[in-house]
Design a protein around this motif. Structure first.
Motif, PDB file in Angstrom:
ATOM      1  N   PRO A   1       0.867  -1.115   0.087  1.00 34.35           N
ATOM      2  CA  PRO A   1       0.079   0.059   0.054  1.00 34.35           C
ATOM      3  C   PRO A   1       0.924   1.237  -0.125  1.00 34.35           C
ATOM      4  O   PRO A   1       1.955   1.400   0.587  1.00 34.35           O
ATOM      5  CB  PRO A   1      -0.896  -0.180   1.136  1.00 34.35           C
ATOM      6  CG  PRO A   1      -0.769  -1.655   1.463  1.00 34.35           C
ATOM      7  CD  PRO A   1       0.605  -2.045   1.248  1.00 34.35           C
ATOM      8  N   LYS A   2       0.376   2.265  -0.666  1.00 32.37           N
ATOM      9  CA  LYS A   2       1.133   3.434  -0.890  1.00 32.37           C
ATOM     10  C   LYS A   2       1.412   4.179   0.445  1.00 32.37           C
ATOM     11  O   LYS A   2       2.739   4.736   0.715  1.00 32.37           O
ATOM     12  CB  LYS A   2       0.401   4.605  -1.699  1.00 32.37           C
ATOM     13  CG  LYS A   2       1.066   5.773  -2.150  1.00 32.37           C
ATOM     14  CD  LYS A   2       0.427   6.639  -2.870  1.00 32.37           C
ATOM     15  CE  LYS A   2       1.039   7.787  -3.241  1.00 32.37           C
ATOM     16  NZ  LYS A   2       0.709   8.679  -4.340  1.00 32.37           N
ATOM     17  N   LEU A   3       0.640   4.264   1.431  1.00 36.07           N
ATOM     18  CA  LEU A   3       0.756   4.757   2.801  1.00 36.07           C
ATOM     19  C   LEU A   3       2.178   3.926   3.409  1.00 36.07           C
ATOM     20  O   LEU A   3       2.901   4.682   3.994  1.00 36.07           O
ATOM     21  CB  LEU A   3      -0.372   4.680   3.667  1.00 36.07           C
ATOM     22  CG  LEU A   3      -0.293   5.401   5.101  1.00 36.07           C
ATOM     23  CD1 LEU A   3       0.046   6.894   4.559  1.00 36.07           C
ATOM     24  CD2 LEU A   3      -1.718   5.074   5.599  1.00 36.07           C
ATOM     25  N   GLN A   4       2.021   2.740   3.372  1.00 34.79           N
ATOM     26  CA  GLN A   4       3.051   2.017   3.970  1.00 34.79           C
ATOM     27  C   GLN A   4       4.527   2.297   3.293  1.00 34.79           C
ATOM     28  O   GLN A   4       5.564   2.248   3.951  1.00 34.79           O
ATOM     29  CB  GLN A   4       2.763   0.643   3.619  1.00 34.79           C
ATOM     30  CG  GLN A   4       3.742  -0.336   4.628  1.00 34.79           C
ATOM     31  CD  GLN A   4       3.196  -1.901   4.414  1.00 34.79           C
ATOM     32  OE1 GLN A   4       2.153  -2.276   3.911  1.00 34.79           O
ATOM     33  NE2 GLN A   4       4.254  -2.702   4.832  1.00 34.79           N
ATOM     34  N   LYS A   5       4.262   2.638   2.067  1.00 34.83           N
ATOM     35  CA  LYS A   5       5.741   2.881   1.115  1.00 34.83           C
ATOM     36  C   LYS A   5       6.288   4.452   1.891  1.00 34.83           C
ATOM     37  O   LYS A   5       7.338   4.637   1.973  1.00 34.83           O
ATOM     38  CB  LYS A   5       5.588   2.877  -0.192  1.00 34.83           C
ATOM     39  CG  LYS A   5       5.323   1.443  -0.867  1.00 34.83           C
ATOM     40  CD  LYS A   5       5.109   1.626  -2.422  1.00 34.83           C
ATOM     41  CE  LYS A   5       4.848   0.290  -3.212  1.00 34.83           C
ATOM     42  NZ  LYS A   5       4.628   0.460  -4.443  1.00 34.83           N
ATOM     43  N   ILE A   6       5.250   4.954   1.897  1.00 31.66           N
ATOM     44  CA  ILE A   6       5.585   6.460   2.336  1.00 31.66           C
ATOM     45  C   ILE A   6       6.189   6.433   3.806  1.00 31.66           C
ATOM     46  O   ILE A   6       7.151   6.993   4.131  1.00 31.66           O
ATOM     47  CB  ILE A   6       4.237   7.237   2.422  1.00 31.66           C
ATOM     48  CG1 ILE A   6       3.827   7.791   0.665  1.00 31.66           C
ATOM     49  CG2 ILE A   6       4.637   8.810   3.218  1.00 31.66           C
ATOM     50  CD1 ILE A   6       2.542   8.496   0.728  1.00 31.66           C
ATOM     51  N   ALA A   7       5.379   5.523   4.726  1.00 27.35           N
ATOM     52  CA  ALA A   7       5.849   5.591   5.921  1.00 27.35           C
ATOM     53  C   ALA A   7       7.426   5.033   6.039  1.00 27.35           C
ATOM     54  O   ALA A   7       8.240   5.198   6.756  1.00 27.35           O
ATOM     55  CB  ALA A   7       5.175   4.614   6.873  1.00 27.35           C
ATOM     56  N   ALA A   8       7.318   3.904   5.155  1.00 31.80           N
ATOM     57  CA  ALA A   8       8.979   3.098   5.010  1.00 31.80           C
ATOM     58  C   ALA A   8      10.049   4.406   4.793  1.00 31.80           C
ATOM     59  O   ALA A   8      11.208   4.493   5.351  1.00 31.80           O
ATOM     60  CB  ALA A   8       8.851   2.121   4.128  1.00 31.80           C
ATOM     61  N   LYS A   9       9.817   5.030   3.591  1.00 27.84           N
ATOM     62  CA  LYS A   9      10.700   6.268   3.383  1.00 27.84           C
ATOM     63  C   LYS A   9      10.658   7.240   4.477  1.00 27.84           C
ATOM     64  O   LYS A   9      11.881   7.449   4.521  1.00 27.84           O
ATOM     65  CB  LYS A   9      10.176   7.065   2.222  1.00 27.84           C
ATOM     66  CG  LYS A   9      10.485   6.149   1.023  1.00 27.84           C
ATOM     67  CD  LYS A   9      10.148   6.767  -0.393  1.00 27.84           C
ATOM     68  CE  LYS A   9      10.623   5.910  -1.627  1.00 27.84           C
ATOM     69  NZ  LYS A   9      10.537   6.828  -2.801  1.00 27.84           N
ATOM     70  N   PHE A  10       9.779   7.457   5.112  1.00 29.96           N
ATOM     71  CA  PHE A  10       9.841   8.716   6.174  1.00 29.96           C
ATOM     72  C   PHE A  10      10.837   8.120   7.292  1.00 29.96           C
ATOM     73  O   PHE A  10      11.676   8.765   7.913  1.00 29.96           O
ATOM     74  CB  PHE A  10       8.532   8.716   6.770  1.00 29.96           C
ATOM     75  CG  PHE A  10       8.377   9.822   8.029  1.00 29.96           C
ATOM     76  CD1 PHE A  10       8.544  11.192   7.702  1.00 29.96           C
ATOM     77  CD2 PHE A  10       8.377   9.273   9.210  1.00 29.96           C
ATOM     78  CE1 PHE A  10       8.717  12.215   8.722  1.00 29.96           C
ATOM     79  CE2 PHE A  10       8.311  10.353  10.099  1.00 29.96           C
ATOM     80  CZ  PHE A  10       8.415  11.631   9.822  1.00 29.96           C
ATOM     81  N   VAL A  11      10.663   6.683   7.682  1.00 29.22           N
ATOM     82  CA  VAL A  11      11.175   6.069   8.713  1.00 29.22           C
ATOM     83  C   VAL A  11      12.891   6.030   8.366  1.00 29.22           C
ATOM     84  O   VAL A  11      13.715   6.465   8.916  1.00 29.22           O
ATOM     85  CB  VAL A  11      10.666   4.608   8.908  1.00 29.22           C
ATOM     86  CG1 VAL A  11      11.835   4.266  10.098  1.00 29.22           C
ATOM     87  CG2 VAL A  11       9.561   5.156   9.929  1.00 29.22           C
ATOM     88  N   HIS A  12      13.017   5.696   7.276  1.00 24.75           N
ATOM     89  CA  HIS A  12      14.568   5.355   6.594  1.00 24.75           C
ATOM     90  C   HIS A  12      15.104   6.888   6.616  1.00 24.75           C
ATOM     91  O   HIS A  12      16.327   7.076   7.086  1.00 24.75           O
ATOM     92  CB  HIS A  12      14.714   4.743   5.171  1.00 24.75           C
ATOM     93  CG  HIS A  12      14.406   3.448   5.401  1.00 24.75           C
ATOM     94  ND1 HIS A  12      13.123   2.499   5.314  1.00 24.75           N
ATOM     95  CD2 HIS A  12      15.514   2.452   5.864  1.00 24.75           C
ATOM     96  CE1 HIS A  12      13.665   1.433   5.510  1.00 24.75           C
ATOM     97  NE2 HIS A  12      14.709   1.261   5.931  1.00 24.75           N
TER      98      HIS A  12
END
Length: 165
Positions: free
Chosen positions: A75-86
């Motif tokens: 899901p797009k939100l999960q991809k955004i969250a992963a980038k934000f955390v990294h």
């Protein structure tokens, strides 16, 4: 199952930074007065510069050569969250190092207290605490993917390999 796997160098960078970070936390400066020891002070500066240099090299390497191991259907939100955390972890590590170096610089100027030193120490402490939070989220996300068995765990973790669905 995801087939994207990080390179050996990416895995060395990842796990090497885990070791360097744990070492940095274990040997952290507890009291600014410790910087009176010239050998300790010099070691702290060298360690910080080396750590920051490796952080920049790692960031560039990962951005230029590696692709996410998240499956395409993530899901797009999960991809955004992963980038934000990294990106957040990279940023916080950079802030920790630069604020630590600035604390050392102020100390070398014999500014051991006052608003500038106190503000710099506070920024340093906030960044460290936020980094702990981000690391916790990163570990929880890794465990989520381990139990989801979507290949993300296996792409970076060299142990406890996933079993096929």
């Amino acid at each position: 199952m995801n087939s994207n796997n990080y390179s050996l160098l990416a895995k060395i960078f990842h796990w090497g930074f885990v070791i360097l970070f744990v070492y940095g936390v274990a040997k952290q400066v507890e009291d600014i007065a410790q910087l009176e020891d010239k050998i300790f002070f010099a070691f702290e500066i060298i360690f910080a510069i080396l750590f920051f240099s490796l952080l920049v090299i790692r960031f560039i390497y990962m951005q230029k050569t590696q692709k996410t191991s998240l499956p395409p259907d993530t899901p797009k939100l999960q991809k955004i969250a992963a980038k934000f955390v990294h990106f957040g972890m990279y940023s916080l590590l950079g802030i920790i190092v630069t604020s630590g170096l600035f604390i050392g610089y102020l100390y070398s100027l014999e500014i051991v207290e006052g608003i500038i030193m106190n503000l710099t120490i506070r920024i340093h402490e906030i960044a460290v605490n936020l980094l702990y939070l981000f690391i916790g989220v990163h570990i929880l996300a890794a465990l989520f993917h381990r139990f989801k068995k979507d290949g993300v765990w296996d792409s970076m973790v060299p142990f406890l390999k996933e079993k096929s669905k």
